[in-house]
Write a protein that holds these residues in place. Structure first.
Motif, mmCIF file in Angstrom:
data_model
loop_
_atom_site.group_PDB
_atom_site.id
_atom_site.type_symbol
_atom_site.label_atom_id
_atom_site.label_comp_id
_atom_site.label_asym_id
_atom_site.label_seq_id
_atom_site.Cartn_x
_atom_site.Cartn_y
_atom_site.Cartn_z
ATOM 1 N N MET A 118 141.810 -16.869 51.601
ATOM 2 C CA MET A 118 142.150 -16.951 50.174
ATOM 3 C C MET A 118 143.206 -18.029 49.979
ATOM 4 N N ALA A 119 143.138 -18.695 48.859
ATOM 5 C CA ALA A 119 144.072 -19.778 48.538
ATOM 6 C C ALA A 119 145.501 -19.270 48.637
ATOM 7 N N GLY A 120 146.333 -20.073 49.221
ATOM 8 C CA GLY A 120 147.725 -19.650 49.401
ATOM 9 C C GLY A 120 148.431 -19.473 48.082
ATOM 10 N N GLY A 121 149.308 -18.497 48.007
ATOM 11 C CA GLY A 121 150.111 -18.344 46.804
ATOM 12 C C GLY A 121 149.463 -17.541 45.702
ATOM 13 N N ASP A 122 148.226 -17.067 45.883
ATOM 14 C CA ASP A 122 147.579 -16.264 44.849
ATOM 15 C C ASP A 122 147.991 -14.809 44.988
ATOM 16 N N GLU A 123 148.575 -14.261 43.929
ATOM 17 C CA GLU A 123 148.966 -12.864 43.978
ATOM 18 C C GLU A 123 148.012 -12.059 43.136
ATOM 19 N N MET A 124 147.342 -11.070 43.786
ATOM 20 C CA MET A 124 146.407 -10.264 42.998
ATOM 21 C C MET A 124 146.690 -8.793 43.152
ATOM 22 N N LYS A 125 146.725 -8.129 42.006
ATOM 23 C CA LYS A 125 146.974 -6.696 41.985
ATOM 24 C C LYS A 125 145.868 -6.069 41.158
ATOM 25 N N LEU A 126 145.322 -4.966 41.648
ATOM 26 C CA LEU A 126 144.301 -4.256 40.876
ATOM 27 C C LEU A 126 144.828 -2.877 40.530
ATOM 28 N N LEU A 127 144.922 -2.598 39.224
ATOM 29 C CA LEU A 127 145.312 -1.259 38.774
ATOM 30 C C LEU A 127 144.029 -0.471 38.622
ATOM 31 N N GLY A 128 143.961 0.684 39.275
ATOM 32 C CA GLY A 128 142.701 1.424 39.258
ATOM 33 C C GLY A 128 142.854 2.908 39.359
ATOM 34 N N MET A 129 141.694 3.570 39.473
ATOM 35 C CA MET A 129 141.646 5.015 39.604
ATOM 36 C C MET A 129 140.451 5.297 40.514
ATOM 37 N N TRP A 130 140.634 6.159 41.507
ATOM 38 C CA TRP A 130 139.651 6.282 42.595
ATOM 39 C C TRP A 130 138.239 6.616 42.121
ATOM 40 N N ALA A 131 138.124 7.371 41.001
ATOM 41 C CA ALA A 131 136.802 7.842 40.577
ATOM 42 C C ALA A 131 136.124 6.912 39.572
ATOM 43 N N SER A 132 136.855 5.891 39.134
ATOM 44 C CA SER A 132 136.304 5.054 38.056
ATOM 45 C C SER A 132 135.228 4.088 38.550
ATOM 46 N N PRO A 133 134.037 4.169 37.968
ATOM 47 C CA PRO A 133 132.974 3.245 38.361
ATOM 48 C C PRO A 133 133.313 1.801 37.965
ATOM 49 N N PHE A 134 134.122 1.650 36.924
ATOM 50 C CA PHE A 134 134.508 0.323 36.441
ATOM 51 C C PHE A 134 135.456 -0.341 37.430
ATOM 52 N N VAL A 135 136.388 0.459 37.953
ATOM 53 C CA VAL A 135 137.311 -0.046 38.966
ATOM 54 C C VAL A 135 136.525 -0.399 40.232
ATOM 55 N N LEU A 136 135.559 0.444 40.583
ATOM 56 C CA LEU A 136 134.770 0.208 41.798
ATOM 57 C C LEU A 136 134.033 -1.125 41.720
ATOM 58 N N ARG A 137 133.544 -1.451 40.521
ATOM 59 C CA ARG A 137 132.869 -2.746 40.350
ATOM 60 C C ARG A 137 133.783 -3.890 40.768
ATOM 61 N N VAL A 138 135.037 -3.801 40.349
ATOM 62 C CA VAL A 138 135.985 -4.880 40.649
ATOM 63 C C VAL A 138 136.275 -4.923 42.149
ATOM 64 N N LYS A 139 136.463 -3.731 42.741
ATOM 65 C CA LYS A 139 136.694 -3.678 44.199
ATOM 66 C C LYS A 139 135.517 -4.317 44.939
ATOM 67 N N LEU A 140 134.303 -4.007 44.482
ATOM 68 C CA LEU A 140 133.105 -4.554 45.124
ATOM 69 C C LEU A 140 133.098 -6.082 45.021
ATOM 70 N N ALA A 141 133.397 -6.586 43.822
ATOM 71 C CA ALA A 141 133.392 -8.034 43.615
ATOM 72 C C ALA A 141 134.427 -8.718 44.492
ATOM 73 N N LEU A 142 135.622 -8.140 44.550
ATOM 74 C CA LEU A 142 136.691 -8.725 45.370
ATOM 75 C C LEU A 142 136.282 -8.706 46.845
ATOM 76 N N SER A 143 135.614 -7.625 47.240
ATOM 77 C CA SER A 143 135.156 -7.493 48.616
ATOM 78 C C SER A 143 134.097 -8.546 48.939
ATOM 79 N N PHE A 144 133.150 -8.733 48.039
ATOM 80 C CA PHE A 144 132.092 -9.728 48.260
ATOM 81 C C PHE A 144 132.653 -11.139 48.341
ATOM 82 N N LYS A 145 133.681 -11.378 47.561
ATOM 83 C CA LYS A 145 134.277 -12.720 47.567
ATOM 84 C C LYS A 145 135.255 -12.908 48.720
ATOM 85 N N GLY A 146 135.557 -11.812 49.423
ATOM 86 C CA GLY A 146 136.501 -11.903 50.534
ATOM 87 C C GLY A 146 137.931 -12.140 50.075
ATOM 88 N N LEU A 147 138.286 -11.576 48.918
ATOM 89 C CA LEU A 147 139.623 -11.792 48.348
ATOM 90 C C LEU A 147 140.527 -10.599 48.634
#
Lengths: 236, 239
Positions: free
Chosen positions: A1-30
């Protein structure tokens, strides 16, 4: 990941919407810092400040700037990190339009049906929701058959936007029958979708992120019980 | 290169169709407009949008694009040689902000306003319109943030939020005539009121925003067709 990028994800374990974001970040290797919000006991200051309009998760905070709404976050991740990892959306404008159409369909029709089927105010309401859910599921089967053209994912040979948008719902799709009496995916009626869900769920980037289905069932039942108690209390 | 064939299936009163037409005009694109019928949907519509069976549908060289916001973004992306400024900004964060407010209009604005059209009682209509005023106040703030002192949500040029909200202006102006609640109020949302006037005066928009009288009449006819209780428009009650 590009140096200096700070990313924080606010979520909730059961939320399908949050899971989508986790999946995307995982696929992108971020990489990112994950913050579990306690929706019941009280949303954090950071959440309320980052999403003042809706006060909802997921919120992706990238170098201090908040991005809200799961579909918007997905597109943001795809565009802001265009050089990193695979692309979620195709490059051809028409294919992008098709992907966006199905994402919108999942959020407008499928989720609305799920809400009605699980949390409808009357039994008739819920029955109608269950019917609409079946229609939505069968429509997606059609999409996979016609647009997918025999490829393993909605995105073709590899995972794309629609796979992630639908994939976020998978935990609940499995929990639905026990929690809310909403029929799970039927290999007789929607064989392609069943195969897709197994294939998607087994991916290395996906499997560890999936929520515990039994925990979701428990949560679903608890939510219903709470609503029933509130309704009973209100009618006294 | 052969001229690209563009057809838009629509309904004159639909804010969603108006969005698509504004976007096409902004880009200087030539297209055939085909007025469909809400009571008797055309074969072409049913074939082009089998899933939702709704307008607008943009048919580009025979391939259908459905859902107004998908269409607007498609128009922005598929015609690199077209005139007009980009509808979405280039920076990913700015795009996310534009999409957020467009989504807000889609989800919050429209669902709040809808009972003005199809509410069963006069009270329901008034309640909805009152809530619309609150939503407009949020949009007033959004305008301040997005425009940064410029003419549009998109800044100097028309952007996604302008188009998405702009499509609803006819019905916004018609709300008071329908149910008596003043929603276009320069004392409450001065920036938005000024923006709306500016927006309606644009060449790309002229002629697309239907007159209040036509919309009020349409509401009456449509309500009757849907089997909703007859509620005389506020404007008629005052006569």
């Amino acid at each position: 990941m590009a140096g200096g990028d700070e990313m924080k994800l606010l979520g909730m374990w059961a939320s399908p919407f949050v899971l989508r974001v986790k999946l995307a970040l995982s696929f992108k290797g971020l990489s990112y810092e994950y913050v579990e919000e306690d929706i019941v006991r009280g949303k954090s200051e950071l959440l309320l400040k980052s999403n003042p309009v809706h006060n909802k998760v997921p919120v992706l905070i990238h170098n201090g700037k908040p991005v809200c709404e799961s579909l918007i976050i997905l597109q943001y991740i795809d565009e802001a990190f265009a050089g990193t990892g695979p692309s979620l959306l195709p490059s051809d404008p028409y294919e992008r339009a098709v992907a966006r159409f199905w994402a919108a369909y999942i959020d407008d029709k499928m989720l609305a049906a799920w809400m009605q089927a699980s949390r409808g105010k009357t039994e008739e309401d819920k029955a109608e929701g269950k019917k609409q859910w079946s229609v939505a599921v069968e429509t997606l089967e059609g999409a996979l058959r016609d647009c997918g053209k025999g490829k393993p994912f909605f995105g073709g040979d590899s995972v794309g936007y629609v796979d992630v948008v639908l994939g976020g719902l998978l935990g609940w799709v499995h929990a639905n029958e026990e929690a809310f009496g909403i029929r799970s995916l039927d290999p007789q009626r929607t064989p392609l979708l069943v195969a897709w869900s197994e294939r998607f769920g087994a991916l290395e980037t996906v499997e560890p992120l999936m929520p515990d289905v039994s925990r979701l069932v428990e949560l679903g039942k608890m939510v219903l019980a709470r609503e029933a108690a509130a309704a009973a209390g209100a009618s006294n | 290169m052969a001229a690209e064939e563009l057809t838009l299936l629509g309904l004159w009163a639909s804010p969603f169709v108006i969005r698509a037409r504004i976007a096409l005009n902004l880009k200087g694109l030539t297209y055939v407009y085909a007025e469909d019928s809400i009571y008797n949907k055309s074969e072409l519509l049913l074939k082009s949008n089998p899933v939702l069976k709704k307008v607008p549908v943009l048919i580009h060289d025979g391939k259908p694009v459905c859902e107004s916001q998908v269409i607007v973004q498609y128009i922005d992306e598929a015609f690199p040689a077209a005139a007009g400024a980009p509808i979405l900004p280039s920076a990913p964060y700015d795009r996310a902000v534009a999409r957020f407010w467009a989504s807000y209009v889609e989800d919050k604005w429209f669902s709040t306003w809808l009972p003005v059209f199809s509410g069963r009682t006069a009270e329901e209509r008034v309640e909805a319109a009152t809530q619309v005023v609150a939503v407009l106040q949020t949009l007033e703030q959004a305008f301040k943030e997005c425009s940064k002192g410029k003419a549009f949500f998109g800044g100097d040029t028309v952007g996604l939020v302008d188009v998405v909200l702009g499509g609803h202006l006819g019905w916004l102006y018609a709300t008071e005539a329908i149910c008596g609640v003043k929603v276009v109020d320069a004392t409450k949302t001065p920036l938005l009121v000024a923006w709306a006037e500016r927006f309606c005066a644009l060449d790309a928009v002229k002629g697309l925003i239907p007159d209040v009288d036509r919309l009020v009449e349409y509401n009456k006819t449509r309500r009757a067709a849907l089997g909703l209780p007859l509620l005389l428009p506020y404007a008629e009650l005052q006569q």
